[in-house]
Design a protein around this motif. Sequence first.
Motif, PDB file in Angstrom:
ATOM      1  N   VAL A 189       4.568   6.288  16.510  1.00  0.00           N
ATOM      2  CA  VAL A 189       5.294   7.573  15.387  1.00  0.00           C
ATOM      3  C   VAL A 189       6.999   7.074  14.583  1.00  0.00           C
ATOM      4  CG1 VAL A 189       6.834   9.619  16.886  1.00  0.00           C
ATOM      5  CG2 VAL A 189       4.406   8.482  16.990  1.00  0.00           C
ATOM      6  N   PRO A 190       7.001   5.696  15.360  1.00  0.00           N
ATOM      7  CA  PRO A 190       8.113   5.978  14.601  1.00  0.00           C
ATOM      8  C   PRO A 190       8.449   5.354  12.896  1.00  0.00           C
ATOM      9  CG  PRO A 190       8.787   4.977  16.631  1.00  0.00           C
ATOM     10  CD  PRO A 190       7.656   5.725  16.317  1.00  0.00           C
ATOM     11  N   LYS A 191       6.690   4.449  12.676  1.00  0.00           N
ATOM     12  CA  LYS A 191       6.347   3.752  11.228  1.00  0.00           C
ATOM     13  C   LYS A 191       5.771   5.337  10.733  1.00  0.00           C
ATOM     14  CE  LYS A 191       5.871   1.269   8.018  1.00  0.00           C
ATOM     15  NZ  LYS A 191       6.851   0.798   7.224  1.00  0.00           N
ATOM     16  N   VAL A 192       5.520   6.202  11.462  1.00  0.00           N
ATOM     17  CA  VAL A 192       4.980   7.615  10.548  1.00  0.00           C
ATOM     18  C   VAL A 192       5.854   8.400   9.925  1.00  0.00           C
ATOM     19  CG1 VAL A 192       3.763   9.880  10.661  1.00  0.00           C
ATOM     20  CG2 VAL A 192       2.527   7.850  11.457  1.00  0.00           C
ATOM     21  N   LEU A 193       7.131   8.728  10.908  1.00  0.00           N
ATOM     22  CA  LEU A 193       8.474   9.445  10.296  1.00  0.00           C
ATOM     23  C   LEU A 193       9.275   8.392   9.448  1.00  0.00           C
ATOM     24  CD1 LEU A 193       9.351  10.646  14.277  1.00  0.00           C
ATOM     25  CD2 LEU A 193       8.633  12.274  12.449  1.00  0.00           C
ATOM     26  N   ASP A 194       9.274   7.261   9.811  1.00  0.00           N
ATOM     27  CA  ASP A 194      10.157   6.886   8.911  1.00  0.00           C
ATOM     28  C   ASP A 194       8.730   6.975   7.285  1.00  0.00           C
ATOM     29  OD1 ASP A 194      11.482   4.664   7.605  1.00  0.00           O
ATOM     30  OD2 ASP A 194      10.334   3.696   7.164  1.00  0.00           O
ATOM     31  N   ILE A 195       7.579   6.739   6.733  1.00  0.00           N
ATOM     32  CA  ILE A 195       6.909   6.776   6.077  1.00  0.00           C
ATOM     33  C   ILE A 195       7.251   8.094   5.388  1.00  0.00           C
ATOM     34  CG2 ILE A 195       4.445   7.176   4.981  1.00  0.00           C
ATOM     35  CD1 ILE A 195       4.151   4.852   7.050  1.00  0.00           C
ATOM     36  N   PHE A 196       7.010   9.083   6.096  1.00  0.00           N
ATOM     37  CA  PHE A 196       6.991  10.306   5.772  1.00  0.00           C
ATOM     38  C   PHE A 196       8.218  11.531   6.204  1.00  0.00           C
ATOM     39  CE2 PHE A 196       2.646   9.512   6.497  1.00  0.00           C
ATOM     40  CZ  PHE A 196       2.294   9.484   5.644  1.00  0.00           C
ATOM     41  N   LEU A 197       8.979  11.251   6.371  1.00  0.00           N
ATOM     42  CA  LEU A 197      10.530  12.227   6.910  1.00  0.00           C
ATOM     43  C   LEU A 197      11.159  11.520   5.911  1.00  0.00           C
ATOM     44  CD1 LEU A 197      11.910  14.205   8.570  1.00  0.00           C
ATOM     45  CD2 LEU A 197      12.185  12.921  10.505  1.00  0.00           C
ATOM     46  N   PHE A 198      10.813  10.141   5.912  1.00  0.00           N
ATOM     47  CA  PHE A 198      12.394   9.868   5.033  1.00  0.00           C
ATOM     48  C   PHE A 198      12.239   8.728   3.982  1.00  0.00           C
ATOM     49  CE2 PHE A 198      13.585   9.411  10.006  1.00  0.00           C
ATOM     50  CZ  PHE A 198      14.756   9.306   9.874  1.00  0.00           C
ATOM     51  N   ASN A 199      10.706   9.349   3.660  1.00  0.00           N
ATOM     52  CA  ASN A 199      10.204   8.852   2.267  1.00  0.00           C
ATOM     53  C   ASN A 199      10.102   8.008   1.891  1.00  0.00           C
ATOM     54  OD1 ASN A 199       8.876   9.740   0.013  1.00  0.00           O
ATOM     55  ND2 ASN A 199      10.567  10.538  -1.193  1.00  0.00           N
ATOM     56  N   HIS A 200       9.560   6.942   2.771  1.00  0.00           N
ATOM     57  CA  HIS A 200       9.320   5.327   2.240  1.00  0.00           C
ATOM     58  C   HIS A 200       7.741   5.564   2.457  1.00  0.00           C
ATOM     59  CE1 HIS A 200      13.789   4.548   4.215  1.00  0.00           C
ATOM     60  NE2 HIS A 200      14.009   5.119   2.264  1.00  0.00           N
ATOM     61  N   PRO A 201       7.115   5.880   1.836  1.00  0.00           N
ATOM     62  CA  PRO A 201       5.499   6.062   1.407  1.00  0.00           C
ATOM     63  C   PRO A 201       5.106   4.090   1.144  1.00  0.00           C
ATOM     64  CG  PRO A 201       6.017   6.300  -0.511  1.00  0.00           C
ATOM     65  CD  PRO A 201       7.143   6.309  -0.078  1.00  0.00           C
ATOM     66  N   TYR A 202       5.688   3.140   0.957  1.00  0.00           N
ATOM     67  CA  TYR A 202       5.066   2.513   0.162  1.00  0.00           C
ATOM     68  C   TYR A 202       5.549   0.842   1.885  1.00  0.00           C
ATOM     69  CZ  TYR A 202       5.860   3.534  -4.773  1.00  0.00           C
ATOM     70  OH  TYR A 202       5.837   3.912  -5.635  1.00  0.00           O
ATOM     71  N   PHE A 254       0.694  -0.945   0.135  1.00  0.00           N
ATOM     72  CA  PHE A 254       0.018  -0.093   0.231  1.00  0.00           C
ATOM     73  C   PHE A 254       0.374   0.679   0.083  1.00  0.00           C
ATOM     74  CE2 PHE A 254      -3.573  -2.861   1.826  1.00  0.00           C
ATOM     75  CZ  PHE A 254      -4.002  -3.317   0.999  1.00  0.00           C
ATOM     76  N   ILE A 255       0.823   2.076   0.294  1.00  0.00           N
ATOM     77  CA  ILE A 255       0.716   3.487  -0.435  1.00  0.00           C
ATOM     78  C   ILE A 255       0.354   4.587   0.662  1.00  0.00           C
ATOM     79  CG2 ILE A 255       1.353   5.378  -1.601  1.00  0.00           C
ATOM     80  CD1 ILE A 255       1.844   3.654  -4.086  1.00  0.00           C
ATOM     81  N   ILE A 256       0.895   5.611   1.839  1.00  0.00           N
ATOM     82  CA  ILE A 256       0.871   5.851   2.783  1.00  0.00           C
ATOM     83  C   ILE A 256       1.042   6.810   2.082  1.00  0.00           C
ATOM     84  CG2 ILE A 256       0.209   6.612   4.833  1.00  0.00           C
ATOM     85  CD1 ILE A 256       0.073   3.670   4.918  1.00  0.00           C
ATOM     86  N   SER A 257       0.291   8.316   1.982  1.00  0.00           N
ATOM     87  CA  SER A 257      -0.493   9.849   1.544  1.00  0.00           C
ATOM     88  C   SER A 257      -0.902  10.573   2.589  1.00  0.00           C
ATOM     89  CB  SER A 257      -0.104   9.502   0.037  1.00  0.00           C
ATOM     90  OG  SER A 257      -2.195   8.739  -0.158  1.00  0.00           O
ATOM     91  N   GLY A 258      -0.988  10.296   3.778  1.00  0.00           N
ATOM     92  CA  GLY A 258      -2.236  11.036   4.068  1.00  0.00           C
ATOM     93  C   GLY A 258      -1.695  11.886   4.506  1.00  0.00           C
ATOM     94  N   LEU A 259      -0.266  12.570   5.105  1.00  0.00           N
ATOM     95  CA  LEU A 259       0.236  13.950   5.634  1.00  0.00           C
ATOM     96  C   LEU A 259       1.445  14.966   3.801  1.00  0.00           C
ATOM     97  CD1 LEU A 259       1.022  12.783   8.580  1.00  0.00           C
ATOM     98  CD2 LEU A 259      -0.515  14.325   8.208  1.00  0.00           C
ATOM     99  N   SER A 260       0.994  13.482   3.311  1.00  0.00           N
ATOM    100  CA  SER A 260       2.278  14.337   1.777  1.00  0.00           C
ATOM    101  C   SER A 260       1.676  15.033   1.161  1.00  0.00           C
ATOM    102  CB  SER A 260       2.460  13.184   0.631  1.00  0.00           C
ATOM    103  OG  SER A 260       2.432  12.019   0.710  1.00  0.00           O
ATOM    104  N   GLY A 261       2.498  16.768   1.067  1.00  0.00           N
ATOM    105  CA  GLY A 261       2.167  17.698   0.380  1.00  0.00           C
ATOM    106  C   GLY A 261       2.210  18.845   1.002  1.00  0.00           C
ATOM    107  N   MET A 262       2.192  18.777   2.455  1.00  0.00           N
ATOM    108  CA  MET A 262       1.313  19.428   3.481  1.00  0.00           C
ATOM    109  C   MET A 262       2.372  20.555   3.738  1.00  0.00           C
ATOM    110  SD  MET A 262      -0.508  17.518   6.463  1.00  0.00           S
ATOM    111  CE  MET A 262      -0.557  19.112   7.567  1.00  0.00           C
ATOM    112  N   PRO A 263       2.197  22.045   3.557  1.00  0.00           N
ATOM    113  CA  PRO A 263       3.709  22.774   4.177  1.00  0.00           C
ATOM    114  C   PRO A 263       4.328  23.082   5.185  1.00  0.00           C
ATOM    115  CG  PRO A 263       0.673  24.159   3.809  1.00  0.00           C
ATOM    116  CD  PRO A 263       1.029  22.391   3.899  1.00  0.00           C
TER     117      PRO A 263
END
Length: 263
Positions: free
Chosen positions: A85-98, A20-29
């Motif tokens: 939290v660690p998973k959210v940071l990995d997905i969005f901060l380190f750009n691992h949405p998959y 799956f691709i997690i995209s909920g917080l992508s593109g926020m300023p």
Amino acid sequence: MELFNSALGKNITFVHPLYFIISGLSGMPNIRHYYVFLFLVYIVSVVANTTVMAVICLDHNLRTPKYVAVFNLALVDLIGICALVPKVLDIFLFNHPYISYNDCLTFFFFCYTCLCMQSFNLVVLAYDRLIAITFPLHYQVKVTHRFMFSLTAFFWMFAVIAVLIAVGLLTRLSFCESVVINSYFCDHGQIYRLSCNDHFPNYVLSCLYPVLIYWLPLAFILGTYCLIAHALSKISTRRERVKAFKTCTEYTQSHANVTNLHQ
């Protein structure tokens, strides 16, 4: 999950995506500022919850039935924030949405189980406070270590089984087109709406579980406050009323810091 699927329908092939691709917080300023804040909250919450658990274990004066629930609340907060939290940071901060299909269901299980237990823990603490205020002479008999352990274990069992049922029903969904989850984690509602086969059982759970897990506990907690207020109104002397109010405040403050840190 094969046993679950075979029990509900034999010889059925389900199409599961590789990821799956997690995209909920992508593109926020200015989203990186939020991640820094989230990381700081995570560190503070881990330290605070660990400290609360350690103090309860080491201080013999805190080994009362009430602190069984407080310890469990800190434990659930610790597990929940470490799972999320660690998973959210990995997905969005380190750009691992998959996220792989199985990892997503595991992520879903831990997040929702902890959310359920947070609600049930507040029910246990509300009951403890209600008995302490309205039936102070019977408190030692009604609220024992055995009772608190049994009640906590029952809620754990209920939460785990309820979430496992939801996970099992998700495995019976086929995903033919989009695999993009518009959320910051593997959200149940977002997942089942992506399916291309019948997801009515999942829809029923999405309507039933909030009532059982959130609205009924909230109604119970509000009901305990009403009963406590009624009991306080019957106290004739101001001194006894202040004493009872302090008892209620003590029971509230015993877990307020842990809850606020997690929120």
